[in-house]
Design an enzyme around this catalytic site. Structure first.
Site, PDB file in Angstrom:
ATOM      1  N   GLY A 104       0.910  -0.945  -0.086  1.00  0.00           N
ATOM      2  CA  GLY A 104       0.066   0.297   0.320  1.00  0.00           C
ATOM      3  C   GLY A 104       0.879   1.206  -0.357  1.00  0.00           C
ATOM      4  O   GLY A 104       2.130   1.074  -0.101  1.00  0.00           O
ATOM      5  N   GLY A 106       2.414   3.592   1.976  1.00  0.00           N
ATOM      6  CA  GLY A 106       2.859   3.704   3.104  1.00  0.00           C
ATOM      7  C   GLY A 106       3.427   5.442   3.166  1.00  0.00           C
ATOM      8  O   GLY A 106       3.983   5.759   4.169  1.00  0.00           O
ATOM      9  N   LYS A 126       4.676  12.453  -1.684  1.00  0.00           N
ATOM     10  CA  LYS A 126       4.977  11.241  -1.411  1.00  0.00           C
ATOM     11  C   LYS A 126       6.326  12.069  -0.696  1.00  0.00           C
ATOM     12  O   LYS A 126       7.145  12.747  -0.643  1.00  0.00           O
ATOM     13  CB  LYS A 126       5.519  10.427  -2.947  1.00  0.00           C
ATOM     14  CG  LYS A 126       6.977   9.532  -2.248  1.00  0.00           C
ATOM     15  CD  LYS A 126       7.072   9.324  -3.362  1.00  0.00           C
ATOM     16  CE  LYS A 126       7.794   7.810  -3.458  1.00  0.00           C
ATOM     17  NZ  LYS A 126       8.693   7.429  -4.551  1.00  0.00           N
ATOM     18  N   GLY A 139       7.064   6.903   6.179  1.00  0.00           N
ATOM     19  CA  GLY A 139       6.172   7.323   6.172  1.00  0.00           C
ATOM     20  C   GLY A 139       6.889   8.848   5.090  1.00  0.00           C
ATOM     21  O   GLY A 139       6.231   9.876   4.390  1.00  0.00           O
ATOM     22  N   ARG A 196       3.937  14.069  -7.005  1.00  0.00           N
ATOM     23  CA  ARG A 196       3.509  12.561  -8.441  1.00  0.00           C
ATOM     24  C   ARG A 196       2.255  13.095  -9.449  1.00  0.00           C
ATOM     25  O   ARG A 196       1.516  13.587  -8.821  1.00  0.00           O
ATOM     26  CB  ARG A 196       3.803  11.556  -8.616  1.00  0.00           C
ATOM     27  CG  ARG A 196       5.062  11.865  -7.813  1.00  0.00           C
ATOM     28  CD  ARG A 196       5.425   9.935  -7.480  1.00  0.00           C
ATOM     29  NE  ARG A 196       4.794   9.124  -6.574  1.00  0.00           N
ATOM     30  CZ  ARG A 196       5.560   8.148  -6.390  1.00  0.00           C
ATOM     31  NH1 ARG A 196       6.527   7.306  -6.704  1.00  0.00           N
ATOM     32  NH2 ARG A 196       4.135   7.278  -5.982  1.00  0.00           N
ATOM     33  N   ARG A 203      -1.949   0.256  -9.445  1.00  0.00           N
ATOM     34  CA  ARG A 203      -0.219  -0.766  -9.989  1.00  0.00           C
ATOM     35  C   ARG A 203      -0.987  -2.218 -10.293  1.00  0.00           C
ATOM     36  O   ARG A 203      -2.191  -1.987  -9.550  1.00  0.00           O
ATOM     37  CB  ARG A 203       0.001  -1.231  -8.546  1.00  0.00           C
ATOM     38  CG  ARG A 203       1.058   0.395  -8.506  1.00  0.00           C
ATOM     39  CD  ARG A 203       1.190   0.793  -6.983  1.00  0.00           C
ATOM     40  NE  ARG A 203       1.612   2.294  -6.599  1.00  0.00           N
ATOM     41  CZ  ARG A 203       2.552   2.372  -6.521  1.00  0.00           C
ATOM     42  NH1 ARG A 203       3.819   2.208  -6.398  1.00  0.00           N
ATOM     43  NH2 ARG A 203       2.589   3.892  -6.215  1.00  0.00           N
ATOM     44  N   ASP A 273       3.754  -4.435  -6.965  1.00  0.00           N
ATOM     45  CA  ASP A 273       3.752  -3.015  -6.570  1.00  0.00           C
ATOM     46  C   ASP A 273       4.176  -1.593  -7.439  1.00  0.00           C
ATOM     47  O   ASP A 273       3.801  -0.299  -7.193  1.00  0.00           O
ATOM     48  CB  ASP A 273       3.572  -2.637  -5.205  1.00  0.00           C
ATOM     49  CG  ASP A 273       5.144  -3.588  -4.598  1.00  0.00           C
ATOM     50  OD1 ASP A 273       6.143  -4.276  -5.112  1.00  0.00           O
ATOM     51  OD2 ASP A 273       5.900  -2.130  -3.896  1.00  0.00           O
ATOM     52  N   ASN A 274       5.491  -2.297  -8.159  1.00  0.00           N
ATOM     53  CA  ASN A 274       5.658  -1.161  -8.840  1.00  0.00           C
ATOM     54  C   ASN A 274       5.195  -0.991 -10.170  1.00  0.00           C
ATOM     55  O   ASN A 274       6.245  -0.631 -10.813  1.00  0.00           O
ATOM     56  CB  ASN A 274       7.022  -0.953  -8.575  1.00  0.00           C
ATOM     57  CG  ASN A 274       7.557  -0.976  -7.396  1.00  0.00           C
ATOM     58  OD1 ASN A 274       6.665  -0.197  -6.465  1.00  0.00           O
ATOM     59  ND2 ASN A 274       9.273  -0.961  -6.863  1.00  0.00           N
ATOM     60  N   ASP A 283       7.726   4.581  -9.508  1.00  0.00           N
ATOM     61  CA  ASP A 283       8.220   5.018  -8.107  1.00  0.00           C
ATOM     62  C   ASP A 283       9.487   4.592  -8.281  1.00  0.00           C
ATOM     63  O   ASP A 283      10.355   3.330  -8.449  1.00  0.00           O
ATOM     64  CB  ASP A 283       7.323   3.523  -8.144  1.00  0.00           C
ATOM     65  CG  ASP A 283       6.516   3.608  -6.073  1.00  0.00           C
ATOM     66  OD1 ASP A 283       5.935   4.761  -6.739  1.00  0.00           O
ATOM     67  OD2 ASP A 283       6.201   2.767  -5.449  1.00  0.00           O
TER      68      ASP A 283
HETATM   69  P1  AMP Z   1       9.632   0.859  -2.982  1.00  0.00           P
HETATM   70  O1  AMP Z   1      10.467   0.044  -2.106  1.00  0.00           O
HETATM   71  O2  AMP Z   1       9.191   2.296  -2.724  1.00  0.00           O
HETATM   72  O3  AMP Z   1       8.147   0.379  -4.172  1.00  0.00           O
HETATM   73  O4  AMP Z   1       7.905   0.540  -1.619  1.00  0.00           O
HETATM   74  C1  AMP Z   1       7.930  -0.481  -1.390  1.00  0.00           C
HETATM   75  C2  AMP Z   1       6.470  -0.664  -0.045  1.00  0.00           C
HETATM   76  O5  AMP Z   1       6.769   0.348   1.368  1.00  0.00           O
HETATM   77  C3  AMP Z   1       5.539   0.008  -0.590  1.00  0.00           C
HETATM   78  O6  AMP Z   1       4.245   0.297  -0.351  1.00  0.00           O
HETATM   79  C4  AMP Z   1       5.928   1.422  -0.137  1.00  0.00           C
HETATM   80  O7  AMP Z   1       4.562   2.592   0.586  1.00  0.00           O
HETATM   81  C5  AMP Z   1       6.159   0.967   0.995  1.00  0.00           C
HETATM   82  N1  AMP Z   1       7.321   2.018   2.003  1.00  0.00           N
HETATM   83  C6  AMP Z   1       8.924   3.063   1.458  1.00  0.00           C
HETATM   84  N2  AMP Z   1       9.392   3.505   2.093  1.00  0.00           N
HETATM   85  C7  AMP Z   1       8.540   3.862   2.721  1.00  0.00           C
HETATM   86  C8  AMP Z   1       8.517   4.730   4.372  1.00  0.00           C
HETATM   87  N3  AMP Z   1       9.535   4.849   4.520  1.00  0.00           N
HETATM   88  N4  AMP Z   1       7.417   4.570   5.031  1.00  0.00           N
HETATM   89  C9  AMP Z   1       6.540   4.624   4.893  1.00  0.00           C
HETATM   90  N5  AMP Z   1       6.457   3.542   3.520  1.00  0.00           N
HETATM   91  C10 AMP Z   1       7.206   2.833   3.101  1.00  0.00           C
HETATM   92 MG    MG Z   2       6.342   1.161  -4.970  1.00  0.00          MG
END
Ligand code: AMP
Ligand code: MG
Length: 527
Positions: A104, A106, A126, A139, A196, A203, A273-274, A283
């Site tokens: 989700g 995050g 973001k 977050g 963005r 996705r 998810d990306n 992403d």
């Molecule tokens: P990503 O590797 O950036 O595609 O992130 C994978 C998952 O981790 C996604 O659900 C992101 O929303 C979550 N995520 C990555 N970094 C953070 C963060 N600093 N705080 C909260 N969620 C994160």
């Molecule tokens: Mg991602």
């Protein structure tokens, strides 16, 4: 403060999908919902450090709007625009080949959608604080990764690669703790927020989440919604429409991958998810640009062991991801065959599209198996000694039907592309001579004039790309509070195919210092 920046803002669009009933913002597993309402966390001292006039225009914002207090309030997450209900989306995904369950948004929050000239744009910030999907993270986003996302989204767009866009880059005034190389060396970094912009941020993982929960009712709603708004040409929802939908996603994904291979982009984290349901690059994390042509290269140190997401593997990974999407959509169709057929089609189309693209890079019109051989020999030869992809293809236009072959001079046109010219001897040198000879012969078979070929080649072989070290230099300056380089590189990449004599310094091989530097050749998922 009440924000009234947009006249064309719309809060009903995505809300036609089921929402999470709980309104409080705590981390949880969400069921039977496509998203959860959540407001951004106001940062302590926000300031705008970059903004794209062009993306502003797409949204109907004037230059004055972009510099207004209301703009900063909205895109720093300080206040919520009047009449909107921000939300974070629920999705799952396969990370590095393993089902990871609920992920989700995050740290991404969809603020609203605007409709401008019949085009819908979702606005998403973001790094604006916790959402129900933040899991164990904070977050937030750091300046370095926000700059990378801001620059690269716009650079990719101007290269003609389908991508989400970037509107703004805001410094939050807050500090964020990160362990860049996951080696126990945590440090505080400046926090930032990118806005963005995309028609949609849905996705593959949004579909996978409902499928994993066996929530077929909402799976269908999500598919119907996506078709209605983003694939309206497929008509009213039906079994056939779902199959056609999958086929369309496969085609768009394939088109995107061909572009990545054309410009030398390595995404770095092609988890499901990306993967955008619209076939957009989405992403921007530990991505990188191929400098020396090495199909095994990945910028992502988190993927160093298996190199799942290496340059040369991206086409297969996209196919694997599409197969996961097929699994997720299966309950809507309940027949395997159409999916299998479409996925098989990807393989055949891929090789046709790949050879067409490579032929175009070479300035030839693809003819037959002998062109396949020419391309394969080139790909092999490029790897014999470190050869810069961007410089090589751009300089290839210097050959023409008038080029006279002579062993000692013929490599002069491309010599700037070689990282270790001293290695050009023996078999390596012979291979290069042999390839150039074949290429010159092949050019003679082309019908278009040298001039026309040159101009065609220059429209698909960029002169300027966001080399990894360039982003890193812009980051280092920005961390000191100087945004000149950020702005210079942003401007440069608005016209990547054009000769920009004043910017020739960016048309050079990666400097030696950047070869093994964190941020340039080594990136992690820490962002
Ligand atoms: P990503 O590797 O950036 O595609 O992130 C994978 C998952 O981790 C996604 O659900 C992101 O929303 C979550 N995520 C990555 N970094 C953070 C963060 N600093 N705080 C909260 N969620 C994160
Ligand atoms: Mg991602």
């Amino acid at each position: 403060m009440a924000i009234n920046l947009f006249k064309n803002i719309n809060d009903t669009f995505s809300l036609s999908l089921p929402a999470d009933e709980k309104l409080e913002n705590h981390i949880r597993q969400v069921r039977k919902a496509a998203y959860s309402f959540v407001n951004p966390t106001p940062p302590s001292n926000p300031s705008l450090i970059a903004v794209s006039k062009e993306v502003g225009q797409l949204l109907g914002l004037s230059e004055e709007d972009l510099q207004s207090d209301a703009f900063l309030e909205m895109f720093s997450g300080s206040s919520v625009h009047t009449g909107t209900k921000p939300y974070a989306m629920c999705y799952g995904g396969h990370q590095f080949g393993q089902w990871a369950g609920q992920l989700g948004d995050g740290r991404a929050i969809n603020l609203a959608e605007v409709v401008q000239n019949d085009q819908r744009w979702a606005l998403q910030i973001k790094g604006a604080g916790l959402t129900p999907y933040s899991r164990s993270a904070d977050g937030l986003a750091v300046l370095r990764s926000s700059i990378r996302e801001y620059l690269c989204s716009e650079a990719m767009h101007h290269l003609g690669v389908p991508t989400t866009r970037a509107l703004s880059l805001v410094l939050t005034g807050d500090e964020v703790l990160r362990d860049i190389m996951y080696d126990g060396n945590s440090a505080y970094e400046k926090g930032a927020i990118v806005c963005r912009v995309s028609p949609s941020f849905v996705r593959f993982g949004n579909f996978q989440m409902f499928a994993a929960q066996r929530d077929h009712e909402n799976l269908r709603k999500l598919a119907d919604y996506t078709i209605q708004y983003f694939y309206p040409e497929l008509g009213t929802p039906s079994k056939d429409a779902y199959i056609a939908f999958f086929k369309a996603v496969v085609e768009r994904t394939l088109a995107m991958i061909i572009h990545w291979q054309r410009v030398g982009f390595v995404h770095g984290v092609m988890n499901t998810d990306n993967m955008s349901i619209l076939g957009l690059t989405i992403d921007y994390g530990p991505y990188g640009w191929l400098e020396d042509y090495d199909p095994n290269w990945t910028p992502n140190t988190t993927d160093r062991q298996t190199r799942r997401y290496r340059f040369g593997h991206q086409p297969q990974v996209a196919l694997w991801n599409l197969a996961q999407l097929a699994n997720a959509l299966y309950p809507l169709v309940e027949e395997q065959e159409p999916f299998v057929e479409i996925l098989e089609g990807y393989k055949t189309s891929y090789s046709g599209r790949y050879y067409d693209m490579m032929s175009a890079k070479l300035g030839i019109e693809f003819q037959d198996a002998s062109d396949i051989k020419l391309i394969q020999e080139l790909v092999d030869t490029l790897q014999l000694t470190e050869t810069d992809m961007t410089i090589f293809f751009r300089r290839l236009t210097d050959y023409s039907t008038a080029t006279i072959y002579s062993d000692d001079k013929v490599l002069d046109h491309i010599k700037e592309a070689f990282y270790a010219p001293q290695e050009l001897q023996g078999d390596v040198l012979e291979s290069w001579y042999s390839w150039i000879k074949k290429y010159l012969d092949r050019l003679k078979m082309e019908k278009v004039s040298d001039e026309e070929r040159r101009s065609n080649m220059n429209m698909i072989n960029p002169k300027y790309v966001l080399r990894n070290y360039m982003a890193q230099l812009a980051i280092e300056k920005a961390e000191e509070g100087n945004y000149d380089l950020l702005s210079e590189i942003y401007q440069l990449l608005l016209n990547p195919y054009e000769e920009q004599p004043e910017n020739e310094k960016w048309f050079t091989r990666r400097p030696d210092w950047a070869r093994h530097k964190v941020g340039s050749s080594m990136l992690s998922c820490s962002s």
